[in-house]
Design a protein around this motif. Sequence first.
Motif, PDB file in Angstrom:
ATOM      1  N   ALA A 194       0.930  -1.276  -0.008  1.00 57.06           N
ATOM      2  CA  ALA A 194       0.029   0.023  -0.071  1.00 57.06           C
ATOM      3  C   ALA A 194       0.848   1.145   0.007  1.00 57.06           C
ATOM      4  O   ALA A 194       1.991   1.120   0.421  1.00 57.06           O
ATOM      5  CB  ALA A 194      -0.773   0.043   1.047  1.00 57.06           C
ATOM      6  N   ARG A 195       0.230   2.508  -0.490  1.00 58.82           N
ATOM      7  CA  ARG A 195       1.040   3.829  -0.535  1.00 58.82           C
ATOM      8  C   ARG A 195       0.035   4.717  -0.107  1.00 58.82           C
ATOM      9  O   ARG A 195      -1.272   4.779  -0.441  1.00 58.82           O
ATOM     10  CB  ARG A 195       1.629   3.594  -1.882  1.00 58.82           C
ATOM     11  CG  ARG A 195       2.644   4.881  -1.976  1.00 58.82           C
ATOM     12  CD  ARG A 195       3.160   5.007  -3.552  1.00 58.82           C
ATOM     13  NE  ARG A 195       4.110   5.831  -3.974  1.00 58.82           N
ATOM     14  CZ  ARG A 195       4.732   6.031  -4.983  1.00 58.82           C
ATOM     15  NH1 ARG A 195       4.510   5.327  -5.822  1.00 58.82           N
ATOM     16  NH2 ARG A 195       5.690   6.828  -4.859  1.00 58.82           N
ATOM     17  N   ASN A 196       0.680   5.757   0.114  1.00 58.25           N
ATOM     18  CA  ASN A 196      -0.171   7.167   0.521  1.00 58.25           C
ATOM     19  C   ASN A 196      -0.882   7.322  -0.917  1.00 58.25           C
ATOM     20  O   ASN A 196      -0.161   7.337  -1.950  1.00 58.25           O
ATOM     21  CB  ASN A 196       0.927   8.179   0.591  1.00 58.25           C
ATOM     22  CG  ASN A 196       0.040   9.604   0.914  1.00 58.25           C
ATOM     23  OD1 ASN A 196      -0.537  10.048  -0.039  1.00 58.25           O
ATOM     24  ND2 ASN A 196       0.453  10.013   1.707  1.00 58.25           N
ATOM     25  N   PRO A 197      -2.231   7.421  -0.753  1.00 58.54           N
ATOM     26  CA  PRO A 197      -3.078   7.615  -2.064  1.00 58.54           C
ATOM     27  C   PRO A 197      -2.547   8.696  -2.870  1.00 58.54           C
ATOM     28  O   PRO A 197      -2.765   8.732  -4.301  1.00 58.54           O
ATOM     29  CB  PRO A 197      -4.533   7.669  -1.603  1.00 58.54           C
ATOM     30  CG  PRO A 197      -4.511   6.765  -0.280  1.00 58.54           C
ATOM     31  CD  PRO A 197      -3.165   7.077   0.491  1.00 58.54           C
ATOM     32  N   PHE A 198      -2.205   9.824  -2.325  1.00 56.57           N
ATOM     33  CA  PHE A 198      -2.077  11.060  -3.185  1.00 56.57           C
ATOM     34  C   PHE A 198      -0.685  10.752  -3.826  1.00 56.57           C
ATOM     35  O   PHE A 198      -0.507  11.120  -4.981  1.00 56.57           O
ATOM     36  CB  PHE A 198      -1.973  12.314  -2.208  1.00 56.57           C
ATOM     37  CG  PHE A 198      -3.123  12.660  -1.667  1.00 56.57           C
ATOM     38  CD1 PHE A 198      -3.967  13.458  -2.424  1.00 56.57           C
ATOM     39  CD2 PHE A 198      -3.707  12.282  -0.178  1.00 56.57           C
ATOM     40  CE1 PHE A 198      -5.066  13.748  -1.908  1.00 56.57           C
ATOM     41  CE2 PHE A 198      -4.964  12.771   0.121  1.00 56.57           C
ATOM     42  CZ  PHE A 198      -5.711  13.455  -0.741  1.00 56.57           C
ATOM     43  N   ALA A 199       0.212  10.207  -3.212  1.00 52.62           N
ATOM     44  CA  ALA A 199       1.390   9.778  -3.822  1.00 52.62           C
ATOM     45  C   ALA A 199       1.494   8.950  -4.937  1.00 52.62           C
ATOM     46  O   ALA A 199       1.996   9.037  -6.013  1.00 52.62           O
ATOM     47  CB  ALA A 199       2.672   9.401  -2.579  1.00 52.62           C
ATOM     48  N   GLU A 202      -9.619  14.455 -11.299  1.00 56.86           N
ATOM     49  CA  GLU A 202     -10.887  14.372 -11.683  1.00 56.86           C
ATOM     50  C   GLU A 202     -11.467  13.164 -12.329  1.00 56.86           C
ATOM     51  O   GLU A 202     -12.427  12.888 -11.956  1.00 56.86           O
ATOM     52  CB  GLU A 202     -11.383  15.729 -12.355  1.00 56.86           C
ATOM     53  CG  GLU A 202     -11.137  17.160 -11.957  1.00 56.86           C
ATOM     54  CD  GLU A 202     -11.481  18.218 -12.799  1.00 56.86           C
ATOM     55  OE1 GLU A 202     -11.541  18.056 -13.942  1.00 56.86           O
ATOM     56  OE2 GLU A 202     -11.379  19.283 -12.436  1.00 56.86           O
ATOM     57  N   GLN A 203     -10.581  12.598 -13.132  1.00 58.89           N
ATOM     58  CA  GLN A 203     -10.900  11.321 -13.765  1.00 58.89           C
ATOM     59  C   GLN A 203      -9.826  10.503 -14.199  1.00 58.89           C
ATOM     60  O   GLN A 203      -9.308  10.416 -15.237  1.00 58.89           O
ATOM     61  CB  GLN A 203     -11.588  11.683 -14.907  1.00 58.89           C
ATOM     62  CG  GLN A 203     -12.919  12.464 -15.091  1.00 58.89           C
ATOM     63  CD  GLN A 203     -13.628  12.696 -16.662  1.00 58.89           C
ATOM     64  OE1 GLN A 203     -12.911  13.535 -17.195  1.00 58.89           O
ATOM     65  NE2 GLN A 203     -14.714  11.911 -16.858  1.00 58.89           N
ATOM     66  N   PRO A 204      -9.394   9.881 -12.886  1.00 60.18           N
ATOM     67  CA  PRO A 204      -8.048   9.103 -13.231  1.00 60.18           C
ATOM     68  C   PRO A 204      -8.397   8.113 -14.327  1.00 60.18           C
ATOM     69  O   PRO A 204      -7.356   7.488 -14.716  1.00 60.18           O
ATOM     70  CB  PRO A 204      -7.894   8.485 -11.812  1.00 60.18           C
ATOM     71  CG  PRO A 204      -8.710   9.141 -10.711  1.00 60.18           C
ATOM     72  CD  PRO A 204      -9.863   9.720 -11.574  1.00 60.18           C
ATOM     73  N   ALA A 227     -10.074  16.917  -5.834  1.00 63.82           N
ATOM     74  CA  ALA A 227     -10.517  15.958  -6.899  1.00 63.82           C
ATOM     75  C   ALA A 227      -9.879  14.609  -6.573  1.00 63.82           C
ATOM     76  O   ALA A 227     -10.541  13.504  -6.745  1.00 63.82           O
ATOM     77  CB  ALA A 227      -9.970  16.406  -8.342  1.00 63.82           C
ATOM     78  N   CYS A 228      -8.753  14.621  -6.210  1.00 64.81           N
ATOM     79  CA  CYS A 228      -7.928  13.429  -6.004  1.00 64.81           C
ATOM     80  C   CYS A 228      -8.535  12.728  -4.742  1.00 64.81           C
ATOM     81  O   CYS A 228      -8.703  11.545  -4.436  1.00 64.81           O
ATOM     82  CB  CYS A 228      -6.479  13.584  -5.844  1.00 64.81           C
ATOM     83  SG  CYS A 228      -5.471  12.137  -5.754  1.00 64.81           S
ATOM     84  N   ALA A 229      -8.769  13.657  -3.736  1.00 63.82           N
ATOM     85  CA  ALA A 229      -9.377  13.022  -2.490  1.00 63.82           C
ATOM     86  C   ALA A 229     -10.775  12.400  -2.663  1.00 63.82           C
ATOM     87  O   ALA A 229     -11.059  11.376  -2.227  1.00 63.82           O
ATOM     88  CB  ALA A 229      -9.624  13.995  -1.465  1.00 63.82           C
ATOM     89  N   PHE A 247     -10.162   8.929  -4.858  1.00 63.88           N
ATOM     90  CA  PHE A 247      -9.526   8.024  -3.889  1.00 63.88           C
ATOM     91  C   PHE A 247     -10.023   7.968  -2.641  1.00 63.88           C
ATOM     92  O   PHE A 247      -9.421   7.448  -1.632  1.00 63.88           O
ATOM     93  CB  PHE A 247      -7.932   8.052  -4.001  1.00 63.88           C
ATOM     94  CG  PHE A 247      -7.456   7.737  -5.487  1.00 63.88           C
ATOM     95  CD1 PHE A 247      -7.052   6.536  -6.182  1.00 63.88           C
ATOM     96  CD2 PHE A 247      -7.214   9.017  -6.332  1.00 63.88           C
ATOM     97  CE1 PHE A 247      -6.669   6.410  -7.310  1.00 63.88           C
ATOM     98  CE2 PHE A 247      -6.904   8.707  -7.488  1.00 63.88           C
ATOM     99  CZ  PHE A 247      -6.506   7.530  -8.042  1.00 63.88           C
ATOM    100  N   GLU A 248     -11.361   8.366  -2.427  1.00 62.51           N
ATOM    101  CA  GLU A 248     -11.704   8.470  -0.993  1.00 62.51           C
ATOM    102  C   GLU A 248     -11.811   7.004  -0.287  1.00 62.51           C
ATOM    103  O   GLU A 248     -11.289   7.163   1.022  1.00 62.51           O
ATOM    104  CB  GLU A 248     -13.287   8.873  -0.876  1.00 62.51           C
ATOM    105  CG  GLU A 248     -13.764   9.154   0.240  1.00 62.51           C
ATOM    106  CD  GLU A 248     -15.384   9.415   0.272  1.00 62.51           C
ATOM    107  OE1 GLU A 248     -15.888   9.742   1.266  1.00 62.51           O
ATOM    108  OE2 GLU A 248     -15.768   9.490  -1.095  1.00 62.51           O
ATOM    109  N   ASP A 249     -12.154   6.023  -0.790  1.00 65.02           N
ATOM    110  CA  ASP A 249     -12.150   4.593  -0.145  1.00 65.02           C
ATOM    111  C   ASP A 249     -10.581   4.194   0.188  1.00 65.02           C
ATOM    112  O   ASP A 249     -10.446   3.864   1.143  1.00 65.02           O
ATOM    113  CB  ASP A 249     -12.664   3.682  -1.045  1.00 65.02           C
ATOM    114  CG  ASP A 249     -14.196   3.758  -1.122  1.00 65.02           C
ATOM    115  OD1 ASP A 249     -14.795   4.614  -0.409  1.00 65.02           O
ATOM    116  OD2 ASP A 249     -14.943   3.371  -2.074  1.00 65.02           O
TER     117      ASP A 249
END
Length: 266
Positions: A64-69, A99-101, A245-247, A250-252
């Motif tokens: 796992a990794r910091n979702p923002f990174a 906004e749209q990964p 937008a990223c938050a 990748f909220e989950d």
Amino acid sequence: MIRTRKAASSTLVEVLTDGCRRVRASGHRCNTQLVHTVKDLLPPGKTEADLEEVWRTYTVFTTARNPFARAASGYNYVTAAWHNRTGTCAPPSFQQFCEQPMLLGAMVTHYSCRNVAEDSKNKKLFKTYVWDWIHVEPTSLCLVTPGEGVPVVDALVRSESLAADMEHLQALINAGRDPERPELVFDARRWANPGKAVQQTLGLNRSSLNQAVRQGNSSADEVLTSMHSKYADMFGKCGPGCVRACAAAFEDDINYMATRKAGRGM
């Protein structure tokens, strides 16, 4: 191992492979094998009716990794592989990606931004368009049960605490092993496939970088396990809109990492 891309999964695969190699050298069986479905895990004589029981007997883990990174790293990694980067294949801005990964995979699928046939000569996974999605899709989709949100892994190996988490995983695996077999020993002080940003930050190539990590170079460890400055700069230039937008996208994943859920049934 449930493999999650852009989260030190290559590092863990190499560590497991080397650990198995040492076990085999002692005259015991130990294999690492890539499987694509849970059904592939069924031992001889077992059927799909036994699947749930068999699954419970496995030690299940992931990286796992910091979702923002991870999002920023995935954006850089995927777009850098595109052969065509003009016209309809001009990479979306980081804001658009946040906004749209899934936009990256859609563009490759519809506009052939990456030469899939050429890439597949070097890497088998490249032959499918899945490659452009798996490096940016939310990882929590594979780590909890649908609906109930129950964790399906027993251990997390986080990029930000690689050595400590590998030590925990090593103990967990060895605790459940056949006592007749030797312990699985990890060489946790390494980093597979370090990105260009890491190498440029330290002024080291991959070989020199891994040597520095094994020698306990604190600056190497710090950059390898966080990359905070690199990706914080990307979000800083993009602005609060990117963060929000990223938050949301990748909220989950963020909620999963915040609670650090591991251990089935917890």
